[in-house]
Design an enzyme around this catalytic site. Sequence first.
Site, PDB file in Angstrom:
ATOM      1  N   SER A  11       0.876  -1.186   0.000  1.00 36.30           N
ATOM      2  CA  SER A  11       0.000   0.000   0.000  1.00 36.30           C
ATOM      3  C   SER A  11       0.904   1.225   0.000  1.00 36.30           C
ATOM      4  O   SER A  11       2.075   1.146   0.388  1.00 36.30           O
ATOM      5  CB  SER A  11      -0.846  -0.005   1.278  1.00 36.30           C
ATOM      6  OG  SER A  11      -1.480   1.240   1.465  1.00 36.30           O
ATOM      7  N   TYR A  27      -1.670  -1.041  10.811  1.00 39.33           N
ATOM      8  CA  TYR A  27      -1.880  -1.329   9.380  1.00 39.33           C
ATOM      9  C   TYR A  27      -0.712  -0.772   8.555  1.00 39.33           C
ATOM     10  O   TYR A  27      -0.125  -1.486   7.724  1.00 39.33           O
ATOM     11  CB  TYR A  27      -3.208  -0.746   8.903  1.00 39.33           C
ATOM     12  CG  TYR A  27      -3.388  -0.902   7.412  1.00 39.33           C
ATOM     13  CD1 TYR A  27      -3.664  -2.148   6.857  1.00 39.33           C
ATOM     14  CD2 TYR A  27      -3.248   0.189   6.542  1.00 39.33           C
ATOM     15  CE1 TYR A  27      -3.794  -2.313   5.483  1.00 39.33           C
ATOM     16  CE2 TYR A  27      -3.380   0.028   5.167  1.00 39.33           C
ATOM     17  CZ  TYR A  27      -3.652  -1.218   4.644  1.00 39.33           C
ATOM     18  OH  TYR A  27      -3.773  -1.374   3.279  1.00 39.33           O
TER      19      TYR A  27
HETATM   20  N1  LIG Z   1      -8.715  -0.339  -0.743  1.00 38.97           N
HETATM   21  C1  LIG Z   1      -7.648   0.406  -0.491  1.00 38.97           C
HETATM   22  O1  LIG Z   1      -7.755   1.645  -0.351  1.00 38.97           O
HETATM   23  C2  LIG Z   1      -6.287  -0.229  -0.432  1.00 38.97           C
HETATM   24  C3  LIG Z   1      -5.165   0.593  -0.646  1.00 38.97           C
HETATM   25  C4  LIG Z   1      -3.906   0.029  -0.571  1.00 38.97           C
HETATM   26  C5  LIG Z   1      -3.756  -1.325  -0.337  1.00 38.97           C
HETATM   27  N2  LIG Z   1      -4.847  -2.103  -0.118  1.00 38.97           N
HETATM   28  C6  LIG Z   1      -4.635  -3.538   0.149  1.00 38.97           C
HETATM   29  O2  LIG Z   1      -5.303  -4.284  -0.848  1.00 38.97           O
HETATM   30  C7  LIG Z   1      -5.602  -5.580  -0.343  1.00 38.97           C
HETATM   31  C8  LIG Z   1      -7.037  -5.918  -0.659  1.00 38.97           C
HETATM   32  O3  LIG Z   1      -7.883  -4.995   0.016  1.00 38.97           O
HETATM   33  P1  LIG Z   1      -9.217  -4.437  -0.633  1.00 38.97           P
HETATM   34  O4  LIG Z   1      -9.126  -2.970  -0.655  1.00 38.97           O
HETATM   35  O5  LIG Z   1      -9.525  -5.149  -1.872  1.00 38.97           O
HETATM   36  O6  LIG Z   1     -10.240  -4.785   0.560  1.00 38.97           O
HETATM   37  P2  LIG Z   1     -11.510  -5.750   0.605  1.00 38.97           P
HETATM   38  O7  LIG Z   1     -12.465  -5.389  -0.467  1.00 38.97           O
HETATM   39  O8  LIG Z   1     -11.974  -5.678   2.034  1.00 38.97           O
HETATM   40  O9  LIG Z   1     -10.901  -7.198   0.300  1.00 38.97           O
HETATM   41  C9  LIG Z   1     -10.102  -7.865   1.254  1.00 38.97           C
HETATM   42  C10 LIG Z   1      -9.923  -9.301   0.815  1.00 38.97           C
HETATM   43  O10 LIG Z   1      -9.083  -9.959   1.795  1.00 38.97           O
HETATM   44  C11 LIG Z   1      -9.735 -11.147   2.209  1.00 38.97           C
HETATM   45  N3  LIG Z   1      -9.451 -11.465   3.613  1.00 38.97           N
HETATM   46  C12 LIG Z   1      -9.559 -10.651   4.684  1.00 38.97           C
HETATM   47  N4  LIG Z   1      -9.320 -11.352   5.819  1.00 38.97           N
HETATM   48  C13 LIG Z   1      -9.082 -12.634   5.432  1.00 38.97           C
HETATM   49  C14 LIG Z   1      -8.796 -13.836   6.125  1.00 38.97           C
HETATM   50  N5  LIG Z   1      -8.745 -13.884   7.475  1.00 38.97           N
HETATM   51  N6  LIG Z   1      -8.598 -14.967   5.406  1.00 38.97           N
HETATM   52  C15 LIG Z   1      -8.675 -14.959   4.067  1.00 38.97           C
HETATM   53  N7  LIG Z   1      -8.948 -13.850   3.341  1.00 38.97           N
HETATM   54  C16 LIG Z   1      -9.145 -12.701   4.019  1.00 38.97           C
HETATM   55  C17 LIG Z   1     -11.233 -10.860   2.051  1.00 38.97           C
HETATM   56  O11 LIG Z   1     -11.946 -12.076   1.863  1.00 38.97           O
HETATM   57  P3  LIG Z   1     -13.005 -12.692   2.918  1.00 38.97           P
HETATM   58  O12 LIG Z   1     -13.545 -11.577   3.748  1.00 38.97           O
HETATM   59  O13 LIG Z   1     -14.028 -13.346   2.030  1.00 38.97           O
HETATM   60  O14 LIG Z   1     -12.190 -13.671   3.681  1.00 38.97           O
HETATM   61  C18 LIG Z   1     -11.246 -10.035   0.765  1.00 38.97           C
HETATM   62  O15 LIG Z   1     -11.272 -10.884  -0.355  1.00 38.97           O
HETATM   63  C19 LIG Z   1      -5.281  -5.544   1.142  1.00 38.97           C
HETATM   64  O16 LIG Z   1      -4.038  -6.173   1.365  1.00 38.97           O
HETATM   65  C20 LIG Z   1      -5.198  -4.065   1.461  1.00 38.97           C
HETATM   66  O17 LIG Z   1      -4.343  -3.805   2.527  1.00 38.97           O
HETATM   67  C21 LIG Z   1      -6.118  -1.584  -0.170  1.00 38.97           C
END
Ligand SMILES: NC(=O)c1ccc[n+]([C@@H]2O[C@H](COP(=O)([O-])OP(=O)(O)OC[C@H]3O[C@@H](n4cnc5c(N)ncnc54)[C@H](OP(=O)(O)O)[C@@H]3O)[C@@H](O)[C@H]2O)c1
Length: 253
Positions: free
Chosen positions: A131, A144
């Site tokens: 990130s 985080y």
């Molecule tokens: N959105 C942003 O602004 C942003 C910016 C920078 C980086 N990121 C990074 O991008 C990645 C994806 O995030 P996102 O924004 O796409 O959020 P999201 O829509 O909440 O997706 C998170 C994903 O992680 C999975 N996950 C969470 N806890 C888990 C567990 N205990 N076991 C297995 N899977 C798990 C969830 O699946 P289930 O709930 O079905 O298990 C979901 O598929 C993360 O690493 C986040 O830190 C996000």
Amino acid sequence: MRALVTGASSGIGRAIATRLAADGHDLIVTARREERLLALKQELDADVEIVPADLSREEECFALFDRVKDQPFDILINNAGLGVFGAFQKTDLTRELGMLRVNITAMHILMKLCLEKFAGQDRGYILNVASSAAFLPGPLFSGYYASKAYVLRLSQAVREELRREKSNVYIGAFCPGPIATEFGQAADVKKGFTGVPLSCAADYAVRMMYKRKAVIIPGATMKLARVLDKILPDGVLARAAYNLQKTKFGGSV
Ligand SMILES: NC(=O)c1ccc[n+]([C@@H]2O[C@H](COP(=O)([O-])OP(=O)(O)OC[C@H]3O[C@@H](n4cnc5c(N)ncnc54)[C@H](OP(=O)(O)O)[C@@H]3O)[C@@H](O)[C@H]2O)c1
């Protein structure tokens, strides 16, 4: 090619899985919510294997790899992750430890096991989703931000080891700024920001992975922010990050 995508039930993981399928890749997708993975499989014109797993549990990380290790896959999108938002003294320790187990431990285990497999075949791509939070201290989102610094630094360090070995295996870190997904809701953010559209970010991540870029930052704003991160002292960055995060509370800190 076949790709293993973690956190494919939502957001960035789902978008990258969709992008890879459009490129002709078959997929192994994982997350806890199996029904979401089934819906994704029905949507895609690709061979999609579903392996539900709770990656906050170490044994499920190993079980996931055991299940897929003998298959011919050569891409790992190490994406599953979450945040816990709030002042360090007030956030719930159990939730934070769960976050660290997914963001750090599971990411580390899968990277290591897949690297061993990919090194054996001397090809493969590992894209760790870090990130823009990895670049600076993140008051009010401290654990985080620190977890994402781990993802970035681990990726950069192992990349250098591979370079010296003249390995053909790629390791890179994807470092987006805010993207509209379910992330904010899961992290208890009251008021989020959105930057680059999700599908554009996923498309950029995959294109830059193929170009073997070390650190992938989508969008001009976050690229500029990265330049400032390198110039400004950490104390100044911490104060700016605090003020930015405070606006996400939608109330008093
Ligand atoms: N959105 C942003 O602004 C942003 C910016 C920078 C980086 N990121 C990074 O991008 C990645 C994806 O995030 P996102 O924004 O796409 O959020 P999201 O829509 O909440 O997706 C998170 C994903 O992680 C999975 N996950 C969470 N806890 C888990 C567990 N205990 N076991 C297995 N899977 C798990 C969830 O699946 P289930 O709930 O079905 O298990 C979901 O598929 C993360 O690493 C986040 O830190 C996000």
